[in-house]
Structures are given as C-alpha cells and as structure tokens.
Design an enzyme around this catalytic site. Structure first.
Site, PDB file in Angstrom:
ATOM      1  N   LYS A 276     -46.313   0.722  -2.333  1.00 19.93           N
ATOM      2  CA  LYS A 276     -45.842  -0.465  -3.073  1.00 19.93           C
ATOM      3  C   LYS A 276     -46.928  -0.936  -4.050  1.00 19.93           C
ATOM      4  O   LYS A 276     -46.651  -1.329  -5.175  1.00 19.93           O
ATOM      5  CB  LYS A 276     -45.490  -1.593  -2.092  1.00 19.93           C
ATOM      6  CG  LYS A 276     -44.269  -1.310  -1.235  1.00 19.93           C
ATOM      7  CD  LYS A 276     -42.995  -1.352  -2.050  1.00 19.93           C
ATOM      8  CE  LYS A 276     -41.776  -0.981  -1.247  1.00 19.93           C
ATOM      9  NZ  LYS A 276     -40.570  -0.803  -2.061  1.00 19.93           N
TER      10      LYS A 276
ATOM     11  N   TYR B  46     -47.419   2.966   3.577  1.00 15.68           N
ATOM     12  CA  TYR B  46     -46.246   2.307   2.994  1.00 15.68           C
ATOM     13  C   TYR B  46     -46.681   1.224   2.005  1.00 15.68           C
ATOM     14  O   TYR B  46     -46.220   1.171   0.858  1.00 15.68           O
ATOM     15  CB  TYR B  46     -45.373   1.698   4.097  1.00 15.68           C
ATOM     16  CG  TYR B  46     -44.387   0.689   3.566  1.00 15.68           C
ATOM     17  CD1 TYR B  46     -43.299   1.093   2.797  1.00 15.68           C
ATOM     18  CD2 TYR B  46     -44.555  -0.678   3.791  1.00 15.68           C
ATOM     19  CE1 TYR B  46     -42.407   0.164   2.273  1.00 15.68           C
ATOM     20  CE2 TYR B  46     -43.675  -1.607   3.272  1.00 15.68           C
ATOM     21  CZ  TYR B  46     -42.601  -1.189   2.516  1.00 15.68           C
ATOM     22  OH  TYR B  46     -41.727  -2.108   1.995  1.00 15.68           O
TER      23      TYR B  46
ATOM     24  N   SER C 161     -43.590  -6.031  -1.707  1.00 14.08           N
ATOM     25  CA  SER C 161     -43.689  -6.539  -0.347  1.00 14.08           C
ATOM     26  C   SER C 161     -44.982  -7.320  -0.185  1.00 14.08           C
ATOM     27  O   SER C 161     -46.007  -6.997  -0.814  1.00 14.08           O
ATOM     28  CB  SER C 161     -43.705  -5.336   0.601  1.00 14.08           C
ATOM     29  OG  SER C 161     -44.085  -5.725   1.894  1.00 14.08           O
TER      30      SER C 161
HETATM   31  P1  NAD Z   1     -32.853  -0.097   3.345  1.00 16.88           P
HETATM   32  O1  NAD Z   1     -33.407   1.140   3.948  1.00 16.88           O
HETATM   33  O2  NAD Z   1     -31.741  -0.791   4.031  1.00 16.88           O
HETATM   34  O3  NAD Z   1     -32.417   0.185   1.835  1.00 16.88           O
HETATM   35  C1  NAD Z   1     -33.044   1.164   1.035  1.00 16.88           C
HETATM   36  C2  NAD Z   1     -31.953   1.998   0.399  1.00 16.88           C
HETATM   37  O4  NAD Z   1     -32.546   2.984  -0.442  1.00 16.88           O
HETATM   38  C3  NAD Z   1     -31.106   2.752   1.423  1.00 16.88           C
HETATM   39  O5  NAD Z   1     -29.735   2.521   1.131  1.00 16.88           O
HETATM   40  C4  NAD Z   1     -31.486   4.229   1.227  1.00 16.88           C
HETATM   41  O6  NAD Z   1     -30.400   5.072   1.512  1.00 16.88           O
HETATM   42  C5  NAD Z   1     -31.889   4.236  -0.235  1.00 16.88           C
HETATM   43  N1  NAD Z   1     -32.851   5.269  -0.615  1.00 16.88           N
HETATM   44  C6  NAD Z   1     -34.039   5.558  -0.036  1.00 16.88           C
HETATM   45  N2  NAD Z   1     -34.653   6.560  -0.686  1.00 16.88           N
HETATM   46  C7  NAD Z   1     -33.846   6.913  -1.714  1.00 16.88           C
HETATM   47  C8  NAD Z   1     -33.916   7.894  -2.738  1.00 16.88           C
HETATM   48  N3  NAD Z   1     -34.950   8.734  -2.840  1.00 16.88           N
HETATM   49  N4  NAD Z   1     -32.908   7.982  -3.627  1.00 16.88           N
HETATM   50  C9  NAD Z   1     -31.836   7.147  -3.543  1.00 16.88           C
HETATM   51  N5  NAD Z   1     -31.710   6.221  -2.598  1.00 16.88           N
HETATM   52  C10 NAD Z   1     -32.698   6.097  -1.679  1.00 16.88           C
HETATM   53  O7  NAD Z   1     -34.088  -1.100   3.144  1.00 16.88           O
HETATM   54  P2  NAD Z   1     -34.107  -2.638   2.734  1.00 16.88           P
HETATM   55  O8  NAD Z   1     -34.614  -3.406   3.896  1.00 16.88           O
HETATM   56  O9  NAD Z   1     -32.833  -3.032   2.100  1.00 16.88           O
HETATM   57  O10 NAD Z   1     -35.282  -2.606   1.674  1.00 16.88           O
HETATM   58  C11 NAD Z   1     -35.040  -2.484   0.286  1.00 16.88           C
HETATM   59  C12 NAD Z   1     -36.363  -2.451  -0.456  1.00 16.88           C
HETATM   60  O11 NAD Z   1     -37.095  -3.634  -0.154  1.00 16.88           O
HETATM   61  C13 NAD Z   1     -37.259  -1.275  -0.064  1.00 16.88           C
HETATM   62  O12 NAD Z   1     -37.891  -0.802  -1.236  1.00 16.88           O
HETATM   63  C14 NAD Z   1     -38.275  -1.893   0.868  1.00 16.88           C
HETATM   64  O13 NAD Z   1     -39.497  -1.213   0.841  1.00 16.88           O
HETATM   65  C15 NAD Z   1     -38.409  -3.288   0.271  1.00 16.88           C
HETATM   66  N6  NAD Z   1     -38.851  -4.277   1.275  1.00 16.88           N
HETATM   67  C16 NAD Z   1     -38.154  -4.416   2.441  1.00 16.88           C
HETATM   68  C17 NAD Z   1     -38.594  -5.324   3.404  1.00 16.88           C
HETATM   69  C18 NAD Z   1     -37.886  -5.464   4.715  1.00 16.88           C
HETATM   70  O14 NAD Z   1     -38.507  -5.944   5.684  1.00 16.88           O
HETATM   71  N7  NAD Z   1     -36.609  -5.092   4.833  1.00 16.88           N
HETATM   72  C19 NAD Z   1     -39.727  -6.130   3.131  1.00 16.88           C
HETATM   73  C20 NAD Z   1     -40.395  -5.970   1.923  1.00 16.88           C
HETATM   74  C21 NAD Z   1     -39.941  -5.047   0.990  1.00 16.88           C
HETATM   75  C1  WQD Z   2     -43.023  -9.806  13.010  1.00 17.38           C
HETATM   76  C2  WQD Z   2     -43.780 -10.374  14.212  1.00 17.38           C
HETATM   77  C3  WQD Z   2     -44.972  -8.719  15.473  1.00 17.38           C
HETATM   78  C4  WQD Z   2     -41.402  -6.585  16.881  1.00 17.38           C
HETATM   79  C5  WQD Z   2     -43.161  -5.642   8.590  1.00 17.38           C
HETATM   80  C6  WQD Z   2     -43.878  -4.744   7.614  1.00 17.38           C
HETATM   81  C7  WQD Z   2     -43.905  -5.370   6.259  1.00 17.38           C
HETATM   82  C8  WQD Z   2     -42.508  -5.781   5.788  1.00 17.38           C
HETATM   83  C9  WQD Z   2     -41.761  -6.551   6.832  1.00 17.38           C
HETATM   84  C10 WQD Z   2     -41.567  -4.118   4.333  1.00 17.38           C
HETATM   85  C11 WQD Z   2     -45.170  -9.777  14.387  1.00 17.38           C
HETATM   86  C12 WQD Z   2     -43.863  -9.336  16.309  1.00 17.38           C
HETATM   87  C13 WQD Z   2     -42.262  -7.479  16.264  1.00 17.38           C
HETATM   88  C14 WQD Z   2     -41.303  -6.594  18.299  1.00 17.38           C
HETATM   89  C15 WQD Z   2     -42.916  -8.404  18.380  1.00 17.38           C
HETATM   90  N1  WQD Z   2     -41.679  -4.662   5.493  1.00 17.38           N
HETATM   91  N2  WQD Z   2     -42.994  -8.371  16.989  1.00 17.38           N
HETATM   92  N3  WQD Z   2     -42.061  -7.511  19.000  1.00 17.38           N
HETATM   93  O1  WQD Z   2     -44.989  -6.684  10.925  1.00 17.38           O
HETATM   94  O2  WQD Z   2     -44.659  -8.917   9.794  1.00 17.38           O
HETATM   95  O3  WQD Z   2     -43.848  -6.878   8.704  1.00 17.38           O
HETATM   96  O4  WQD Z   2     -41.824  -5.885   8.106  1.00 17.38           O
HETATM   97  O5  WQD Z   2     -42.201  -4.310   3.336  1.00 17.38           O
HETATM   98  O6  WQD Z   2     -44.467  -4.422   5.416  1.00 17.38           O
HETATM   99  O7  WQD Z   2     -45.206  -4.555   8.095  1.00 17.38           O
HETATM  100  O8  WQD Z   2     -42.677  -7.708  10.707  1.00 17.38           O
HETATM  101  O9  WQD Z   2     -40.724  -7.968  12.161  1.00 17.38           O
HETATM  102  O10 WQD Z   2     -42.326  -6.049  12.602  1.00 17.38           O
HETATM  103  O11 WQD Z   2     -43.051  -8.383  13.095  1.00 17.38           O
HETATM  104  O12 WQD Z   2     -43.552  -9.188  19.042  1.00 17.38           O
HETATM  105  O13 WQD Z   2     -40.571  -5.800  18.908  1.00 17.38           O
HETATM  106  O14 WQD Z   2     -43.050 -10.045  15.398  1.00 17.38           O
HETATM  107  O15 WQD Z   2     -46.103  -8.480  16.246  1.00 17.38           O
HETATM  108  O16 WQD Z   2     -45.999 -10.797  14.861  1.00 17.38           O
HETATM  109  P1  WQD Z   2     -44.164  -7.546  10.089  1.00 17.38           P
HETATM  110  P2  WQD Z   2     -42.113  -7.450  12.153  1.00 17.38           P
END
Ligand code: NAD
Ligand code: WQD
Length: 371
Positions: free
Chosen positions: A152, A148, A124
């Site tokens: 990562k 979190y 991330s």
């Molecule tokens: P998500 O929660 O939709 O998917 C994660 C999946 O992992 C789920 O299906 C959950 O059931 C499964 N899971 C969690 N813990 C587990 C375990 N111990 N054993 C087996 N399965 C497990 O999330 P997502 O948005 O699809 O994110 C996927 C990956 O990408 C995550 O690692 C997240 O940290 C990373 N990521 C997500 C974002 C985002 O904003 N969505 C941004 C950056 C990184």
């Molecule tokens: C985006 C913008 C908020 C909600 C997070 C995690 C990051 C990654 C992605 C996993 C910001 C604003 C948001 C709301 C708002 N996840 N906002 N009202 O914070 O950039 O990133 O998700 O790895 O680790 O920190 O994403 O979508 O929460 O916010 O005004 O109800 O929207 O302040 O400027 P963020 P976000």
C-alpha cells in the site's frame, strides 16, 4: 459519471457500488472474483433497482484492462482490487507485491493510455506502521511494517510520483482504519473465506455459532481495559467517503491523502460487549497471548477529510455491530455457493499464478462480461 470500480464485488467495493448507483452514476465492476461473489452485485441491484455491469477480469492481465478501458472510456476509477491479509502477505510477499503493486501499475498504464486520469485508491492506516503516537495524522511519515502494508505504501508513493509528473492526474488515497458493519438492509456484508483474520467477522461467526470462542489477543496493553484499541468505521460511511473524494478530485489535481476513520477508538472488550447487546447473545471468549505485530492503540485524526472533502463518519459502534449482526444472522454462511456450472469460464489468474484466484462462488449476475 461512468465509473469503473476494480474489486467492486468485494466487501467495501459492493457497498460503494451501491451508493454510486443510488447517486445515479453508471457503474462498471472489474473483478476476478478471487475473494468475492457476484451475488453481492445481484443484491446491490435488488436494493437499488439499478445494475452495475460486472466485467470478470484480472489486473494482472493488461489486455483485459485495455479492452475494458477501450470499450468504456470511464470518467473515473475507484480502485479496491487487492489482496489484504497481513499474515498471508508475510508468507507470500511476492504474491502481494505482484497483485497489489504490479496490478496497480497495470491499471495506471491502462488509464493513461486511454486518457483516464481520475482515481480513488484504497489505502490503509497500516501504511503508518508504528508511528509512536496513537492519533494518526496524514503528515506522519509512512513506515509500514509488513509486506501487505508496504504494498500500500509503495502504491501511495507511485501515485505521488505519477501526480507529480503532470497536472492531468487527479488522485485520492483513502487511508481506511478498521472497516466493519454492513448495509442496513442486511443483504450485503463481509464474507471472509476461511478463518476470519479480523475481529468483527470473528465475533459475528462466534455469535452465530459457526465458531466456538473468540480469542482475545492480549489484555495487558496500556489501554483502559488492557485490550487493543482501534478506530472502527462503518462500511457505509467508508463508502460515502469515496463519493466525497471523487467529487473533490474532479476539480483538484495532485495525489491527496485522507484518513477515513471516526477519530474514536474502541477496545476489543467494548466491541464484544456492544455485539452482545446487539445480538442478545453471550459471546464466549478466552484471553490469550498478544498477536505478534499488533499495536496497543491507534485511531484516526479525521479532521483533514472533514475540512477538504466535507466527509465525516455518521455511524457509531452500536450501529456498526447491529448492522453486522443483521447481515450475519440472516446470512450465517455468507453468500450462497453456486452451482459449479454457473462459474465464469475465465480464470485469467490461473496462468498468472495468483493463489486463491479461482472464483470463490458465483451465482450469475444479471449482466456479466467475460473478458
Ligand atoms: P475484498 O477482498 O472483499 O475485495 C477486494 C476485491 O478485489 C475482491 O472482490 C477480489 O476478488 C478483487 N481482486 C483482488 N485481486 C484482484 C485482481 N488482481 N484483479 C481483479 N480483481 C481482484 O476486500 P475489501 O475488504 O473490500 O478491501 C478492498 C480494498 O480496501 C483492498 O485494496 C484492501 O487492501 C483495502 N483495505 C481494506 C481494509 C479492510 O480491513 N477490509 C482496510 C484497509 C484497506
Ligand atoms: C483488531 C483488534 C486485535 C482478532 C487489520 C490490518 C490492517 C487493516 C485492518 C487492511 C486488535 C484484536 C482480533 C481476534 C482479537 N486491513 N483481535 N481477536 O489488526 O487493527 O488491522 O485489519 O488494510 O492492515 O492489520 O484489525 O480486526 O485484526 O484486530 O483480539 O480474533 O482486535 O488484537 O487489537 P487490525 P483486527
């Protein structure tokens, strides 16, 4: 290739499984369904005409992992499974370290003992922390600022150490920026539990009438309109990055890292207005204080991914919001709830004490293995 996708029933995982199936790969999903529904995989099967097999299991259960690796001997692993809510990680850091760090350690041990050494890992942009610049390059120092993000970061470092120990490891670390949008069919998309933490699912739920108003966290940042700026990336472009990274990993050892973003920032107000245009609805909002821990502005420098793996984002903000709206408006409550009788018996995480690990919903995929 035969590919094991951990967390493949989740938001980004299900979109990636779809592309893998379309490319002709044999796909197996390992997921404890703590934050996902097997209905996502049913719908992927409906779209592609091909099925991924779901193995319901938990990364915290080494035996379950070993069983899957012994049975499948996959060629590669794409590792999405993890917990991802920043706020929750502040309240429950041990849960996050256990699930994300110990879970990945277990996975790596199972891979090594079954001679599987090709891995694509979901990292991330949050690993950079407050980098002091707005355009993030991969060579910035990693300095995550919340539990979190630190999970990562620690996993990234663990992967570097593992790859440093032997050339047999072929690892990609993909640093996602802000994944949004949905498959163009509108059949799969993001289905957060409870109140959404992130901007796009929150806006969608306001647009569809599930929530009354969007709260905009701060309009006094040093950005063009005062609201926060982020690099939103369409989930299908993000899914495609995994295929490109996997292909690269086949002939490159080491632990590589690439930013996966568009290279372009959009403000909260820009996202809101784009969503209003796509949905044809007014989205009520109120301006409130800044959210603690938020940065004003950052976006990816995605040059390295383009140069090394030949990947770049194809879809812009208009497409992201249009696809998000198609998914949300046709599935206002997300995936349907299941008859409790259909829930898988296996809930290995219960004994492991991971919160929220009861299967969220289940509607019974076509082929499921209970471990
Ligand atoms: P998500 O929660 O939709 O998917 C994660 C999946 O992992 C789920 O299906 C959950 O059931 C499964 N899971 C969690 N813990 C587990 C375990 N111990 N054993 C087996 N399965 C497990 O999330 P997502 O948005 O699809 O994110 C996927 C990956 O990408 C995550 O690692 C997240 O940290 C990373 N990521 C997500 C974002 C985002 O904003 N969505 C941004 C950056 C990184
Ligand atoms: C985006 C913008 C908020 C909600 C997070 C995690 C990051 C990654 C992605 C996993 C910001 C604003 C948001 C709301 C708002 N996840 N906002 N009202 O914070 O950039 O990133 O998700 O790895 O680790 O920190 O994403 O979508 O929460 O916010 O005004 O109800 O929207 O302040 O400027 P963020 P976000």
């Amino acid at each position: 290739m035969r590919i094991l996708v951990t967390g493949g029933a989740g938001y980004i995982g299900s979109h990636t499984v779809l592309l893998l199936l379309e490319e002709g790969h044999e796909v197996h999903v390992f997921d404890n369904l703590s934050n996902s529904s097997p209905e996502a995989l049913n719908r992927v099967a409906e779209i592609t005409g091909r099925e991924a097999r779901l193995h319901v299991g938990d990364l915290l259960d080494q035996r379950q992992l070993d069983d899957v690796f012994a049975e499948l001997k996959p060629d590669a692993v794409i590792h999405f499974a993890g917990l991802k809510a920043v706020g929750e990680s502040v309240d429950f850091p041990l849960r996050y370290y256990r699930n994300n760090v110990t879970g990945t350690l277990n996975l790596l041990e199972a891979m090594d003992s079954h001679d599987v050494h090709t891995l694509v890992f979901s990292s991330s942009a949050t690993v950079y922390g407050d980098a002091g610049v707005v355009k993030y390059r991969e060579d910035l120092k990693l300095d995550a600022v919340n539990p979190y993000g630190r999970t990562k970061m620690h996993v990234e470092q663990m992967l570097e150490d593992v790859a440093g120990s032997s050339d047999k490891w072929h690892i990609a670390r993909l640093r996602y920026f802000n994944p949004v949008g949905a498959h163009e069919s509108g059949r799969i998309g993001e289905d957060p539990t409870g109140i959404p933490n992130n901007l796009m699912p929150f806006i969608s739920q306001v647009a569809v009438g599930r929530r009354p108003v969007l709260r905009i966290f701060g309009n006094d940042y040093a950005t063009p309109d005062g609201t926060g700026v982020r690099d939103y990336i369409h989930v299908v472009d993000l899914a495609a990055a995994h295929l490109a990274a996997l292909e690269y990993c086949i002939d490159h050892s080491g632990a590589h890292a690439w930013n996966i973003g568009t290279g372009h920032g959009s403000s909260v107000m820009e996202v809101l207005h784009a969503f209003e245009r796509a949905s044809g609805r007014d989205i009520p909002f109120e301006l409130v204080d800044r959210r603690p821990g938020d940065l004003a502005e950052y976006y990816a420098d995605p040059t390295l991914a383009r140069e090394e793996i030949g990947w770049k984002a194809e879809r812009g903000l208009e497409e992201m919001v249009a696809d998000n709206w198609r998914w949300q408006s046709t599935n206002p409550d997300g995936y349907p709830d299941a008859d409790p009788a259909d829930l898988p018996d296996t809930d290995p995480s219960e004994e492991d004490g991971v919160k929220g690990s009861k299967p969220k919903r289940a509607t019974g995929p076509n082929e499921t293995t209970k471990l």
